[in-house]
Structure formats: C-alpha cells, structure tokens
Design a protein around this motif. Structure first.
Motif, PDB file in Angstrom:
ATOM      1  N   ARG A  89       4.706  12.383   8.626  1.00  0.00           N
ATOM      2  CA  ARG A  89       4.614  12.175  10.081  1.00  0.00           C
ATOM      3  C   ARG A  89       5.901  11.559  10.591  1.00  0.00           C
ATOM      4  O   ARG A  89       6.499  11.995  11.559  1.00  0.00           O
ATOM      5  N   ARG A  90       6.336  10.523   9.888  1.00  0.00           N
ATOM      6  CA  ARG A  90       7.551   9.829  10.335  1.00  0.00           C
ATOM      7  C   ARG A  90       8.799  10.686  10.119  1.00  0.00           C
ATOM      8  O   ARG A  90       9.699  10.700  10.954  1.00  0.00           O
ATOM      9  N   ALA A  91       8.847  11.379   8.991  1.00  0.00           N
ATOM     10  CA  ALA A  91      10.024  12.214   8.710  1.00  0.00           C
ATOM     11  C   ALA A  91      10.173  13.271   9.809  1.00  0.00           C
ATOM     12  O   ALA A  91      11.278  13.553  10.271  1.00  0.00           O
ATOM     13  N   ARG A  92       9.047  13.848  10.240  1.00  0.00           N
ATOM     14  CA  ARG A  92       9.093  14.853  11.311  1.00  0.00           C
ATOM     15  C   ARG A  92       9.679  14.234  12.588  1.00  0.00           C
ATOM     16  O   ARG A  92      10.560  14.807  13.235  1.00  0.00           O
ATOM     17  N   SER A 146       0.846  -1.200   0.000  1.00  0.00           N
ATOM     18  CA  SER A 146       0.000   0.000   0.000  1.00  0.00           C
ATOM     19  C   SER A 146       0.880   1.248   0.000  1.00  0.00           C
ATOM     20  O   SER A 146       2.061   1.203   0.351  1.00  0.00           O
ATOM     21  N   ALA A 147       0.246   2.381  -0.374  1.00  0.00           N
ATOM     22  CA  ALA A 147       0.980   3.665  -0.380  1.00  0.00           C
ATOM     23  C   ALA A 147       1.523   3.951   1.017  1.00  0.00           C
ATOM     24  O   ALA A 147       2.642   4.439   1.184  1.00  0.00           O
ATOM     25  N   GLN A 148       0.715   3.595   2.030  1.00  0.00           N
ATOM     26  CA  GLN A 148       1.148   3.877   3.394  1.00  0.00           C
ATOM     27  C   GLN A 148       2.325   2.984   3.797  1.00  0.00           C
ATOM     28  O   GLN A 148       3.300   3.440   4.397  1.00  0.00           O
ATOM     29  N   ASP A 149       2.232   1.695   3.446  1.00  0.00           N
ATOM     30  CA  ASP A 149       3.341   0.786   3.774  1.00  0.00           C
ATOM     31  C   ASP A 149       4.616   1.231   3.073  1.00  0.00           C
ATOM     32  O   ASP A 149       5.719   1.163   3.632  1.00  0.00           O
ATOM     33  N   PHE A 150       4.452   1.691   1.837  1.00  0.00           N
ATOM     34  CA  PHE A 150       5.625   2.136   1.104  1.00  0.00           C
ATOM     35  C   PHE A 150       6.213   3.396   1.756  1.00  0.00           C
ATOM     36  O   PHE A 150       7.433   3.554   1.863  1.00  0.00           O
ATOM     37  N   ALA A 151       5.317   4.279   2.218  1.00  0.00           N
ATOM     38  CA  ALA A 151       5.782   5.496   2.909  1.00  0.00           C
ATOM     39  C   ALA A 151       6.595   5.117   4.152  1.00  0.00           C
ATOM     40  O   ALA A 151       7.637   5.721   4.443  1.00  0.00           O
ATOM     41  N   VAL A 152       6.134   4.091   4.859  1.00  0.00           N
ATOM     42  CA  VAL A 152       6.839   3.644   6.066  1.00  0.00           C
ATOM     43  C   VAL A 152       8.223   3.104   5.674  1.00  0.00           C
ATOM     44  O   VAL A 152       9.237   3.410   6.317  1.00  0.00           O
ATOM     45  N   ARG A 153       8.258   2.344   4.589  1.00  0.00           N
ATOM     46  CA  ARG A 153       9.538   1.771   4.144  1.00  0.00           C
ATOM     47  C   ARG A 153      10.522   2.895   3.763  1.00  0.00           C
ATOM     48  O   ARG A 153      11.707   2.833   4.089  1.00  0.00           O
ATOM     49  N   CYS A 154      10.009   3.935   3.095  1.00  0.00           N
ATOM     50  CA  CYS A 154      10.884   5.053   2.707  1.00  0.00           C
ATOM     51  C   CYS A 154      11.338   5.843   3.940  1.00  0.00           C
ATOM     52  O   CYS A 154      12.475   6.314   4.000  1.00  0.00           O
ATOM     53  N   ALA A 155      10.438   5.970   4.912  1.00  0.00           N
ATOM     54  CA  ALA A 155      10.817   6.660   6.151  1.00  0.00           C
ATOM     55  C   ALA A 155      11.899   5.855   6.884  1.00  0.00           C
ATOM     56  O   ALA A 155      12.810   6.434   7.499  1.00  0.00           O
ATOM     57  N   ASP A 156      11.821   4.532   6.801  1.00  0.00           N
ATOM     58  CA  ASP A 156      12.864   3.697   7.414  1.00  0.00           C
ATOM     59  C   ASP A 156      14.224   3.999   6.776  1.00  0.00           C
ATOM     60  O   ASP A 156      15.256   4.028   7.451  1.00  0.00           O
ATOM     61  N   ALA A 157      14.213   4.221   5.461  1.00  0.00           N
ATOM     62  CA  ALA A 157      15.471   4.544   4.769  1.00  0.00           C
ATOM     63  C   ALA A 157      16.024   5.882   5.267  1.00  0.00           C
ATOM     64  O   ALA A 157      17.240   6.051   5.428  1.00  0.00           O
ATOM     65  N   LEU A 158      15.119   6.815   5.535  1.00  0.00           N
ATOM     66  CA  LEU A 158      15.544   8.118   6.076  1.00  0.00           C
ATOM     67  C   LEU A 158      16.170   7.931   7.458  1.00  0.00           C
ATOM     68  O   LEU A 158      17.235   8.474   7.769  1.00  0.00           O
ATOM     69  N   GLU A 159      15.487   7.136   8.273  1.00  0.00           N
ATOM     70  CA  GLU A 159      15.990   6.878   9.631  1.00  0.00           C
ATOM     71  C   GLU A 159      17.380   6.248   9.561  1.00  0.00           C
ATOM     72  O   GLU A 159      18.307   6.655  10.273  1.00  0.00           O
ATOM     73  N   HIS A 160      17.509   5.275   8.703  1.00  0.00           N
ATOM     74  CA  HIS A 160      18.769   4.555   8.546  1.00  0.00           C
ATOM     75  C   HIS A 160      19.882   5.545   8.167  1.00  0.00           C
ATOM     76  O   HIS A 160      20.980   5.525   8.715  1.00  0.00           O
ATOM     77  N   TYR A 161      19.566   6.456   7.243  1.00  0.00           N
ATOM     78  CA  TYR A 161      20.571   7.410   6.770  1.00  0.00           C
ATOM     79  C   TYR A 161      20.947   8.384   7.893  1.00  0.00           C
ATOM     80  O   TYR A 161      22.129   8.621   8.170  1.00  0.00           O
TER      81      TYR A 161
END
Ligand SMILES: Cc1ncc(COP(=O)(O)O)c(C=O)c1O
Length: 440
Positions: A242-245, A195-210
């Motif tokens: 939300r997650r990026a913030r 889903s778009a939301q699950d994908f958003a979470v996965r991309c936010a995880d990449a941000l966190e990792h970085y």
C-alpha cells in the motif's frame, strides 16, 4: 550382477546428454536423478513403481494436478486447429481471448498484454518497457531500477540485475547492471516486539527516503508481492505494498508487480496485489498461468503506458519479440486454467482448504526444531534449526525416501502443493515431513 532398471538407464542417458537447471552436475555422481515416467494429480511416478507427492507443484507451476482432464481436452482441441503462428502481423482466437480475460481480471486497469515465454522474459519485458516509457515521455534519465533485498526475478541478465540472491548473482556480477536493493519487509527481520505491519511501515519509510533523493533517475520499483519465493518464502505485510504504491505515485516511479510465483491464487487471492487494494503499473505473470502445462508469460500494463508507445515513429514502438510469443497452445492451456478457476470457484474453496491444511500443520509449527512457521494462502514455510550446510540435500533425499518431493531452500522447508491436493495427501505430507525432521 545387478540388472539395470529402466530408471537407471534413463538417468545415465540424462546425465550424459542433458545439462540440468540450477545444478552442479557432479552432485549427480552420488545423488541420483529421478526419472519420471508419468504423472497424475499430485503424484509423479518413476519407471520402477516408485511414486512422489509433488509438494512443490513442480517448481511452483502446477495448479490443478498433472494430467488434468480439462486442460488436456482443451489442448487436444487446440491441436486440431492451430498449434502456433507468428504473432507479429498475425493474431488468433486464444491469444485475443486470453488477453481480454486477463485484462478483465485486473478490473480493466491493465488492458494491454505483451507475451513472453518464461518468467524471466516477462521481467525483461517489464524492465525494458518501463525504461522505454520514460524515454518516450521525455524522461530519458530514468534508467535505474530498485528492488528488495532477497528479491528474485529470474536468471537472464536484466532479471538477475534486480535479483538479490548471492548464490545465483555473484558469479555473473561483472555482466550485470547495477541496481539498488532496499530493505525487504520480510517479517523475520523485524526487531523483537515489532509487528509485521510496523516493520513493513519502517521498510516503506526506507523506500520513501531513497526515492526522495533518487526519483529523477529511477524508472521502476520491482517487487514480489507478499511472498519472496526463491530467497526462502519470505512473507510480509500488505501494508508495504500500500505504501510502496503511494510512494511510487508521489515520485512518479513505476511499480512492477512480479507475480510470476504469487499469481493465480498462491497467496489466497487471484493476484497478491489485491490484498493491498492497489494496482501495479506492470504485472508479470507466468508459472501457474498455463496450470503448469506450457511455458508462457505475460506482462500486463496500463493504457497510459501503451499510449506512450503508440506513434508513427517505429522506434517509439516496443520492438521486443520472442519467436513463441503468444503461442496458441499455451494460451489455450491458460484459458482452460482460468475456466477451472471460475467453474470451481477455486479462490473460495482454497480458503477452506488452506484453513484445514494450516490446522493440520499445527503439529509441525509446535515442533521444537521448527522456527518461523508461516503461511500465506496456499504456501506454508518454516526453518529447521541447525547449521548443517548439507541440510537441503539430506532433507531432499530423506523426503524422497518417504515419497515426498520437497526441495528446501537453505534451511527453509516449504509446502506449495497443487490446489487439487486432498486431505489424505496432506496428512501424508505432514506426517512424513515430521518423520524426516525427527530423524534428520
Ligand atoms: C518471482 C519470480 N520471478 C521470476 C522468476 C523466473 O521465472 P522463470 O524461471 O520461468 O524464468 C521466478 C521463478 O521462480 C520467480 O519466482
């Protein structure tokens, strides 16, 4: 012998004297410019009696139609008072009133307004301010910026450094600062079944990792909230914001919301970040700010950022300026635009209008050549299947022949009409777009 029309005369003079933006000028040997004599509401008129429906709001700036009587009246009144004055050492009513009002629209969280002219100048201001904040706060190593793949933030060198559109960026690469691009939550890139939301979470995880690894040298993350315009109206789930913030807070990295395109109701709320229930550290606004009348941009920021510059030492201040900073006419146009939002309850009425437009678009969404049909607020976009490199040019020409100003980005066709578009104009837009698609 064919006599020259007034259109021909003007376009030849324009080709000779005006270097047009974002254009290989040679294409105008075969692709005529469109000379516009006047405009009213959603329509542009040339000198020869042709008209064009401005379905992209003149590069996403126009909100309440061309020649809007209320904005015109405010400007006429302002012209008799003050057109412009230097904003260093001086101030004036429209710039103060606009700053107070914009601040209120952020619930008072972003209480300090710094003005520029175009969108790109606002991005430059936000990047410099973030970097300078960290320097003033004892973190001079925070010099790097992070943005999203496919992001677009303007054409000046700093803004282009955080942009990720190869067509605009690659030529100038030797002039640019390096910056890091992290995965965009653009839902078209999600995996099958994700889903778009699950994908958003996965991309936010990449941000966190970085950021876990690189936060000590990162000043800010800059994003286009909810819709990445210039890459082709990529849309994403608010969960990413939300997650990026939260991640930026965890690692003390600034969040810059570039709402130059998404601001002023385009995504369905006054500012797109509202849909994530967050507040950025910097908010960049332009385009719709003056209703599409005059170049004006602004960066809003927090008291915390402002206080880090407030000092006896001159060099701890933000020594950035543009000659037309806080232009009185432009600020007055912005105030008239905000009046219309309030008096006409535009956000609410756009909700109904957007629902009607989306219903009308069903016929487009189900067309066999249309892919990824999507909508956020007052933006509709889809791809046309095919790999013809001339698609944007061909589509543009065929749309113009049907009185439509549409400007595809690659294979992406989008509608971003002024908010005053009426049901007849929408029917015309949809039916004639279908016509172009069927014949292309
Ligand atoms: C998100 C975003 N940022 C920045 C800009 C640059 O604004 P300007 O063209 O006014 O410099 C644009 C322009 O399209 C934009 O869409």
């Amino acid at each position: 012998m064919q006599t020259s029309t007034r259109n021909d005369l003007l376009l030849n003079r324009s080709r000779a004297a005006v270097w047009h933006p974002c254009t290989q000028m040679k294409t105008h040997e075969t692709l005529p410019l469109i000379p516009i004599a006047r405009a009213k509401g959603c329509w542009l008129y040339d000198f020869d009696g042709n008209r064009y429906l401005d379905a992209i709001s003149s590069w996403w700036v126009n909100l309440f139609g061309h020649g809007n009587p209320r904005i015109n009246a405010a400007l006429a009144d302002q012209l008799d008072r003050l057109e412009h004055v230097i904003l260093a050492g001086f101030t004036h009513e429209p710039v103060v009133a606009l700053s107070e009002r914009l601040s209120r629209l952020t619930g008072g969280s972003l209480g300090h307004c710094f003005y520029g002219s175009d969108g790109a100048s606002a991005v430059e201001i936000a990047l410099k301010m973030s970097f300078h904040y960290w320097r003033n706060s004892g973190h001079p190593d925070r010099t790097q910026f992070v943005s999203l793949t496919g992001g677009y933030h303007g054409e000046t060198l700093g803004a282009l450094s955080v942009t990720d559109v190869p067509l605009f960026k690659d030529t100038y690469a030797p002039l640019l600062r390096t910056s890091t691009q992290l995965p965009s939550p653009d839902w078209r890139r999600a995996e099958q079944g994700e889903s778009a939301q699950d994908f958003a979470v996965r991309c936010a995880d990449a941000l966190e990792h970085y950021l876990r690894e690189h936060h000590t040298d990162t000043a800010a993350l800059i994003v286009e909230p909810l819709v990445q315009g210039a890459t082709g109206m990529a849309m994403y789930d608010a969960e990413y914001l939300r997650r990026a913030r939260a991640i930026c807070d965890r690692y003390a990295v600034h969040l810059i919301a570039d709402e130059i395109m998404t601001g002023f109701g385009r995504t369905g709320t006054l500012f797109a970040y509202e849909q994530a229930g967050i507040m950025p550290d910097f908010l960049c606004l332009s385009k719709g700010l003056t209703g599409g009348y005059l170049p004006l941009s602004v960066v809003l920021t927090t008291d915390k950022v402002y206080q880090a510059f407030y000092d006896d030492a001159l060099t701890r201040g933000f020594l950035h300026s543009h000659s037309y900073t806080g232009n009185a006419l432009a600020c007055r146009a912005a105030l008239a635009t905000l009046d219309i939002f309030e008096q006409d309850r535009v956000i609410e009425s756009n909700r109904l209008k957007a629902a009607d437009i989306s219903a009308g678009c069903r016929v487009l969404a189900s067309h066999p050549r249309v892919e990824n049909f999507r909508n956020t607020g007052m933006i509709w976009a889809f791809e046309i299947a095919g790999d013809d490199p001339d698609f944007p040019k061909t589509f543009w020409q065929r749309a113009l022949a049907r009185e439509l100003l549409l400007r595809p980005i690659g294979n992406t066709v989008y509608f971003m009409p002024p908010y005053v578009v009426n049901p007849d104009e929408i029917d015309l837009l949809i039916n004639r777009t279908l016509d172009v698609i069927t014949q292309i």
